[in-house]
Each structure stands twice: as C-alpha cells, then as structure tokens.
Design an enzyme around this catalytic site. Sequence first.
Site, PDB file in Angstrom:
ATOM      1  N   ARG A  28     -11.817 121.020 -15.919  1.00 37.91           N
ATOM      2  CA  ARG A  28     -12.268 119.781 -16.290  1.00 37.91           C
ATOM      3  C   ARG A  28     -13.967 119.412 -15.890  1.00 37.91           C
ATOM      4  O   ARG A  28     -14.154 120.224 -14.636  1.00 37.91           O
ATOM      5  CB  ARG A  28     -11.583 118.765 -16.605  1.00 37.91           C
ATOM      6  N   VAL A  29     -14.893 119.283 -16.809  1.00 40.85           N
ATOM      7  CA  VAL A  29     -16.146 118.894 -16.437  1.00 40.85           C
ATOM      8  C   VAL A  29     -16.505 117.550 -17.200  1.00 40.85           C
ATOM      9  O   VAL A  29     -16.036 117.136 -18.119  1.00 40.85           O
ATOM     10  CB  VAL A  29     -17.352 119.745 -17.291  1.00 40.85           C
ATOM     11  N   SER A  30     -17.756 116.675 -16.686  1.00 40.82           N
ATOM     12  CA  SER A  30     -18.089 115.653 -16.942  1.00 40.82           C
ATOM     13  C   SER A  30     -18.342 115.477 -18.236  1.00 40.82           C
ATOM     14  O   SER A  30     -18.553 114.149 -18.677  1.00 40.82           O
ATOM     15  CB  SER A  30     -18.042 114.980 -15.614  1.00 40.82           C
ATOM     16  N   THR A  31     -19.433 115.715 -18.509  1.00 33.86           N
ATOM     17  CA  THR A  31     -20.705 116.358 -19.275  1.00 33.86           C
ATOM     18  C   THR A  31     -19.993 117.250 -19.905  1.00 33.86           C
ATOM     19  O   THR A  31     -20.504 118.442 -19.950  1.00 33.86           O
ATOM     20  CB  THR A  31     -21.534 116.111 -19.333  1.00 33.86           C
ATOM     21  N   GLN A  70     -22.251 120.391 -18.645  1.00 36.91           N
ATOM     22  CA  GLN A  70     -21.660 121.540 -17.224  1.00 36.91           C
ATOM     23  C   GLN A  70     -20.894 122.329 -18.031  1.00 36.91           C
ATOM     24  O   GLN A  70     -21.288 122.175 -19.571  1.00 36.91           O
ATOM     25  CB  GLN A  70     -21.335 120.668 -16.760  1.00 36.91           C
TER      26      GLN A  70
END
Length: 211
Positions: free
Chosen positions: A23-26, A29
């Site tokens: 998982r990445v936040s944005t 990324q």
Amino acid sequence: MLDISDSLFGRIEPMPRTFAYVRVSTTGQTTENQIQEIQAAGFHIEPRRIVTETISGSIAIARRRGFIRLMDKLEAGDVLIVTKLDRLGRDAIDVSTTVGKLEELGVRVHCLALGGVDLASSAGKMTMNVINAVAQFERDLLIERTQSGLKRARSEGKTLGRPARLNETRKQDVLKGLANGLSVSALARKFQTSRQTIMRVRDDSSRSVRP
C-alpha cells in the site's frame, strides 16, 4: 486398496499460496519498492497474488477495498507478506484486529520489518502481545477521554445526544400550521423534516394540554 502414492511417497500436501499486500498513500508514490523488498527477502509471488492499493494509512483496514478483496481470496494455509505492520491497519487496535482475523482464517502473516517473522510463531506472538497491549492501552485511553469529555459537557450544562430537529420556535410554527389546516406531509416538507417528527410535535402538544 493400497494407495501406492501414499505408502511410498507419503500424502502430497498442496503447496501454500503466498500473497503480498502493498500500500502507498498517494498516487505520486509507487508500490514497486515494496514489491522489490519482498522479492529480495526471498519470497517469489505470482503477480496475480500481489494486491496493491493507493489509500491513506489513516483509513481503517475494513474500509480498504483492495484489502477486502484480498480477504475474500485468502484460505487456510495461505501466507501473507507485508513490508511493515502499519500496512495492516491505521493503529495498534486496527493491526491487532486484522492479525486476529487472519489467524482465525489460518493465514500466516510475515512482516519484513520484523525480520520476516511469522506472526503465528513464538517470536511473532511475543511481538503481537506487545501490539495487543498497546491496542488495549489505546482503547482504555479512548474510553477515558470520552468519559472525561461527557463529564465536562454535563458540568457545563450542555445537552448530550443528537440535537433536536426542531427548536421551540419551529415547534410552535408547526402547531400553528396544524391549527390552520396544513397536513402533516406539507409541514414535513416545509420544515425539511420527517412526518414522524411533525406527528411527535402534535402528539406532545396534545399530551401537555390534557388535564
């Protein structure tokens, strides 16, 4: 009848399936670094079993669509790889709950940030005991803060619970409308509330004038 394959070679157990959740936040990324980290640790995972997701870490795991789809695929005996524990929840409570659900499914979880330890192993359980203790502390702290806030609100004379849809002035306007022959439905539309609210105002008024 003798099963030769069983007697000579032993029963062949199916190989455990290995999944990865990254998982990445944005959108700026990339999940590629996490995938490479998992591969460098010696885990070779089929691309179709790598679940990627772009979503803020502040979102509870139960609201992450990618992880929900992953949970639907997982079966007993499967292995799930994550690079960090925070991939499994937004806080200690969320992580503890998620790992507990995976354990109930019979899924083994490996976290690379913890040396690739299997969270179902003795070392992993020791780690989870610490996380569970932190989660319980967070729960207790949340309850304490909530109770403190309620106590302070009561001492300040604040009304707790959902605010009334109609204040006293609007209730009087409703009663005037009823007295002038307006229907309950018409008043509900006028005051943008439900018919039940209008009827409750009417019924409360009727009870208050009874001898």
